[in-house]
Design an enzyme around this catalytic site. Sequence first.
Site, PDB file in Angstrom:
ATOM      1  N   ASP A  67     -11.681 -21.418 -22.142  1.00 32.36           N
ATOM      2  CA  ASP A  67     -10.829 -20.482 -21.419  1.00 32.36           C
ATOM      3  C   ASP A  67     -11.207 -20.444 -19.946  1.00 32.36           C
ATOM      4  O   ASP A  67     -12.183 -21.073 -19.521  1.00 32.36           O
ATOM      5  CB  ASP A  67     -10.913 -19.078 -22.034  1.00 32.36           C
ATOM      6  CG  ASP A  67     -12.332 -18.684 -22.450  1.00 32.36           C
ATOM      7  OD1 ASP A  67     -13.295 -19.154 -21.819  1.00 32.36           O
ATOM      8  OD2 ASP A  67     -12.466 -17.902 -23.397  1.00 32.36           O
ATOM      9  N   ASP A 136     -14.869  -6.730 -30.752  1.00 33.26           N
ATOM     10  CA  ASP A 136     -13.599  -6.400 -31.388  1.00 33.26           C
ATOM     11  C   ASP A 136     -13.030  -7.578 -32.173  1.00 33.26           C
ATOM     12  O   ASP A 136     -11.878  -7.557 -32.603  1.00 33.26           O
ATOM     13  CB  ASP A 136     -12.579  -5.915 -30.358  1.00 33.26           C
ATOM     14  CG  ASP A 136     -12.283  -6.960 -29.280  1.00 33.26           C
ATOM     15  OD1 ASP A 136     -12.844  -8.078 -29.347  1.00 33.26           O
ATOM     16  OD2 ASP A 136     -11.496  -6.657 -28.359  1.00 33.26           O
ATOM     17  N   HIS A 138     -12.607 -10.744 -31.099  1.00 32.69           N
ATOM     18  CA  HIS A 138     -11.877 -11.804 -30.396  1.00 32.69           C
ATOM     19  C   HIS A 138     -12.722 -13.072 -30.312  1.00 32.69           C
ATOM     20  O   HIS A 138     -13.954 -13.017 -30.279  1.00 32.69           O
ATOM     21  CB  HIS A 138     -11.412 -11.343 -29.003  1.00 32.69           C
ATOM     22  CG  HIS A 138     -12.485 -11.207 -27.975  1.00 32.69           C
ATOM     23  ND1 HIS A 138     -12.973  -9.996 -27.551  1.00 32.69           N
ATOM     24  CD2 HIS A 138     -13.152 -12.146 -27.239  1.00 32.69           C
ATOM     25  CE1 HIS A 138     -13.891 -10.185 -26.624  1.00 32.69           C
ATOM     26  NE2 HIS A 138     -14.024 -11.484 -26.416  1.00 32.69           N
ATOM     27  N   GLU A 143      -7.375 -11.755 -27.944  1.00 38.22           N
ATOM     28  CA  GLU A 143      -7.647 -10.349 -28.201  1.00 38.22           C
ATOM     29  C   GLU A 143      -6.995  -9.900 -29.518  1.00 38.22           C
ATOM     30  O   GLU A 143      -6.118 -10.584 -30.061  1.00 38.22           O
ATOM     31  CB  GLU A 143      -7.105  -9.503 -27.046  1.00 38.22           C
ATOM     32  CG  GLU A 143      -7.665  -9.864 -25.671  1.00 38.22           C
ATOM     33  CD  GLU A 143      -9.067  -9.325 -25.425  1.00 38.22           C
ATOM     34  OE1 GLU A 143      -9.777  -9.006 -26.414  1.00 38.22           O
ATOM     35  OE2 GLU A 143      -9.455  -9.215 -24.253  1.00 38.22           O
TER      36      GLU A 143
END
Length: 261
Positions: A67, A136, A138, A143
């Site tokens: 990314d 979380d 990801h 996300e």
Amino acid sequence: MEIVIIDEPEDVGPLGADAIAQHVVANPEAVLGLATGSSPLRVYQELGARVARGELSLSRCQAFLLDEYVGLPAGHPEAYRTVIDREFCDLVDLDPANVHGLDGTAEDLLGECTRYESAIAAAGGIDVQLLGIGRDGHIAFNEPGSSLGSRTRVKTLTTQTRLDNARFFGDDFHAVPLHCLTQGIGTISSARHLVLIALGEPKAEAVHQLVEGPISALWPATALQLHPHVTVLLDPAAASRLQFGAYYREAYRGKPSWQGF
């Protein structure tokens, strides 16, 4: 999915490096997938040490980044291409020309994502992909709520992710870009071997969901349950929510020595 609970944190680097090295030994032109963040640092340092000792060479490999932030100029200290150069490429003999990243300053961001997908395909796909996991759930910058079949695309970062990453930007939340380019979950799942590293108690719930929870866009990493070859390296704190932790330890202790990762 193989779960390896590592009692000594210093062993994360050698085991992660073993998982990468087995592909390079089998194919010196292996295609590597590189992740940023704190989780893979010990692996990069161990690979650098092996290259320095002459035990391993990455000189014929190619690599692709997971990314990149949108809008950070080339050379910015927290642009992920800069981070990978500093934390990995400078330690090994990988040709910088064979390290491929997304251009977060491209005028046509959608076209840049399409170009990147094509570049991965032209290289023959990724042989082994390093991953971390967010608290979380990801992976890369996919996300919660991300499509489990997604490909490389533009994403908006959550407030929690920006707060977590503010430590890299002088603790200034507003300095963390709002948007990114990221490989999608479908793209990541196309790699032939996934090696995910999670350390510390804040990752424990995400690890529990990854390994033992239902497959759900609420926890994007759970898509990896469908992949045929995933290695998960954990310290005891990250593994503390696993219901079958004792079994995972037993299975790893009983693993045949010839099996590798």
